[in-house]
Design an enzyme around this catalytic site. Structure first.
Site, short mmCIF file in Angstrom:
data_model
loop_
_atom_site.label_atom_id
_atom_site.label_comp_id
_atom_site.label_asym_id
_atom_site.label_seq_id
_atom_site.Cartn_x
_atom_site.Cartn_y
_atom_site.Cartn_z
N SER A 1 4.92 -22.57 -0.76
CA SER A 1 3.74 -23.41 -1.12
C SER A 1 2.39 -22.51 -0.61
O SER A 1 1.51 -22.67 -1.06
CB SER A 1 3.73 -24.61 -0.03
OG SER A 1 4.33 -24.07 1.37
N GLU B 1 12.38 -41.19 0.50
CA GLU B 1 10.79 -41.05 0.63
C GLU B 1 10.90 -39.57 1.20
O GLU B 1 10.07 -38.79 0.82
CB GLU B 1 10.60 -42.13 1.71
CG GLU B 1 10.00 -43.36 1.24
CD GLU B 1 9.12 -43.13 -0.17
OE1 GLU B 1 8.37 -42.13 -0.28
OE2 GLU B 1 9.46 -43.72 -1.01
N TYR C 1 11.48 -26.77 1.34
CA TYR C 1 10.95 -27.40 2.61
C TYR C 1 12.23 -27.92 3.32
O TYR C 1 12.41 -29.42 3.68
CB TYR C 1 9.96 -28.78 2.04
CG TYR C 1 8.97 -28.20 1.25
CD1 TYR C 1 7.79 -27.66 1.76
CD2 TYR C 1 8.84 -28.52 -0.22
CE1 TYR C 1 6.76 -27.16 1.17
CE2 TYR C 1 8.05 -27.90 -0.74
CZ TYR C 1 6.65 -27.49 -0.28
OH TYR C 1 5.69 -27.03 -1.12
N GLN D 1 6.60 -33.88 -1.83
CA GLN D 1 6.35 -32.51 -2.72
C GLN D 1 7.48 -32.29 -3.79
O GLN D 1 7.86 -31.13 -4.33
CB GLN D 1 6.75 -31.31 -1.61
CG GLN D 1 6.14 -31.29 -0.39
CD GLN D 1 4.56 -30.74 -0.48
OE1 GLN D 1 4.32 -30.47 -1.17
NE2 GLN D 1 4.00 -31.12 0.71
N CYS E 1 -4.08 -48.89 -18.62
CA CYS E 1 -4.06 -49.01 -17.43
C CYS E 1 -4.47 -50.43 -16.94
O CYS E 1 -5.53 -50.92 -17.54
CB CYS E 1 -4.82 -47.91 -16.72
SG CYS E 1 -5.02 -48.27 -15.09
N TYR F 1 2.69 -40.62 6.70
CA TYR F 1 3.15 -41.22 5.34
C TYR F 1 4.68 -41.82 5.23
O TYR F 1 4.95 -42.82 4.45
CB TYR F 1 3.25 -39.99 4.27
CG TYR F 1 3.81 -40.50 2.92
CD1 TYR F 1 3.03 -41.01 1.97
CD2 TYR F 1 5.06 -39.93 2.59
CE1 TYR F 1 3.77 -41.40 0.91
CE2 TYR F 1 5.96 -40.33 1.71
CZ TYR F 1 5.13 -40.99 0.63
OH TYR F 1 5.73 -41.46 -0.46
N ASP G 1 -0.58 -41.15 -0.53
CA ASP G 1 -0.01 -39.99 -1.03
C ASP G 1 -0.85 -39.45 -2.24
O ASP G 1 -2.06 -39.97 -2.47
CB ASP G 1 1.32 -40.14 -1.45
CG ASP G 1 1.57 -40.60 -2.58
OD1 ASP G 1 0.60 -41.31 -3.22
OD2 ASP G 1 2.65 -40.87 -3.43
S1 SF4 Z 1 -8.50 -46.49 -15.91
FE1 SF4 Z 1 -7.73 -44.17 -16.19
S2 SF4 Z 1 -8.76 -43.25 -14.39
FE2 SF4 Z 1 -9.03 -45.27 -13.82
S3 SF4 Z 1 -7.15 -45.76 -12.51
FE3 SF4 Z 1 -6.65 -46.24 -14.71
S4 SF4 Z 1 -5.48 -44.58 -15.64
FE4 SF4 Z 1 -6.64 -44.04 -13.65
#
Ligand code: SF4
Length: 366
Positions: free
Chosen positions: A306, A40, A85, A45, A205, A123, A141
């Protein structure tokens, strides 16, 4: 909405999870908190592909907290060299020593105790404690911010503290208290592999049924971020003072400075009205109380940190008078060119070393 985050998303993760060395369970079927912690810290970064070989080398050399605690800082920084870093490495090293001193070598599972370790911010604490101990803490994050601002079409400035607090509240509410580690990793993995900054793969998704940004046909409009100020640029001059035995003069940076504890070639910023060569002579006079003669430049390196960029001019120098001694009391060393690799240097200096070695190997024309 909660069902999508607590069921569809983790179910997707179980099939899509990328193998990573820190994700493998130990012989007892649990993840090693120390390995989770190292990963982690390295991943902040830094991309997974970049961090993975560093993680393997680091944990091979320091397989336990005790091994890390007992190491010298130079060796720790050397294994971190190139990751950037460097305060992360110094803090991790000091934190390991604290874990051995105060917790008998066991990474604390208690949030307050973990947060008391050097470098352990919210985090890191949420990531390590949820992944290693299933503590119900939601990670926030860049990946999580992107997913949340898109799913909820949050158009407030994601860089502002107020929006961050709202997003943290949202993540806390959505977190699956029964499986917080898996939940955190699911969201982060989605952000890293599907809900990417450009061209997110919305059709595959697991959240696309509930995602408002997708419904609007504008996923890339989120997160909304305020413009940053232009990045400053500095011109730096450094001197490679080389003696008759082909040894180069290097000095260690102060602990509390940026890149603290790493070695570098002496030098500094070029002032207005100065040439880089003049700046090199002045800086070595001020820093090491020596007079040098600057000859041909060896390298010109462009490098971005950065918050600023530099152009570094490196010159071969001849010591004319004086015995080098650091004005600030930091260690200095004369090191053979072929032994420079044993020391940890910032990346820009490393590129100067490469140029120096190449020059040393090139056939002499005269
Ligand atoms: S539908 Fe597209 S924009 Fe929405 S969370 Fe899933 S990948 Fe991201």
């Amino acid at each position: 909405m909660r069902a999508a985050f607590r069921e569809a998303l983790p179910a997707w993760f179980d099939g899509a999870r990328r193998p990573m060395p820190w994700r493998e369970p130990g012989p007892d079927g649990r993840r090693d908190p120390y390995r989770v912690w190292v990963s982690e810290v390295m991943l902040q970064q830094t991309r997974v592909e970049t961090a993975t070989p560093y993680f393997r080398r680091f944990t091979e050399r320091f397989p336990t907290v005790r091994d890390l605690a007992e190491a010298g800082q130079d060796e720790v920084l050397k294994l971190w060299e190139g990751l950037g870093y460097y305060s992360r490495a110094r803090n991790l090293h000091r934190a390991a020593q604290q874990v051995v001193a105060d917790h008998d070598g066991e990474v604390p599972s208690d949030e307050e105790a973990f947060r008391a370790l050097p470098g352990a911010g919210p985090y890191t604490a949420a990531a390590v404690l949820s992944l290693a101990f299933d503590t119900p803490l939601a990670v926030l994050d860049g990946n999580v911010i992107r997913v949340l601002t898109r799913v909820f079409a949050i158009d407030a400035d994601a860089r502002s503290g107020r929006t961050r607090r709202q997003l943290q509240d949202l993540a806390d509410v959505l977190l699956d208290p029964a499986h917080p580690g898996r939940w955190n990793e699911s969201v982060m993995e989605l952000g890293a592999t599907v809900c990417t900054p450009r061209s997110p793969a919305c059709p595959r998704c697991p959240l696309n049924d509930v995602c408002q940004a997708y419904a609007r046909g504008a996923p890339e409009a989120f997160p909304v971020v305020s413009k940053r100020a232009p990045v400053p640029h500095h011109t730096i001059a450094v001197g490679l003072v080389i003696d008759d035995a082909s040894r180069v003069l290097i000095q260690r940076r102060p602990e509390d400075a940026m890149l603290g504890g790493l070695w570098e070639f002496p030098g500094g910023k070029v002032e207005d009205g100065e040439t880089p060569g003049e700046a090199c002579v002045r800086e070595l006079r001020e820093e090491l109380a020596v007079e040098v003669e600057v000859s041909a430049p060896i390298a010109r390196v462009e490098h971005a940190y950065s918050h600023f960029r530099i152009t570094m001019h490196a010159f071969r120098c001849r010591l004319v008078s004086g015995e080098p001694a650091s004005e600030t009391g930091e260690p200095i060393a004369w090191v053979p060119i072929d032994a420079l690799d044993d020391y940890a240097f910032p990346r820009a200096n490393r590129r100067v070393i490469e140029a120096l070695i190449e020059e040393a190997r090139a056939p002499r024309l005269l």
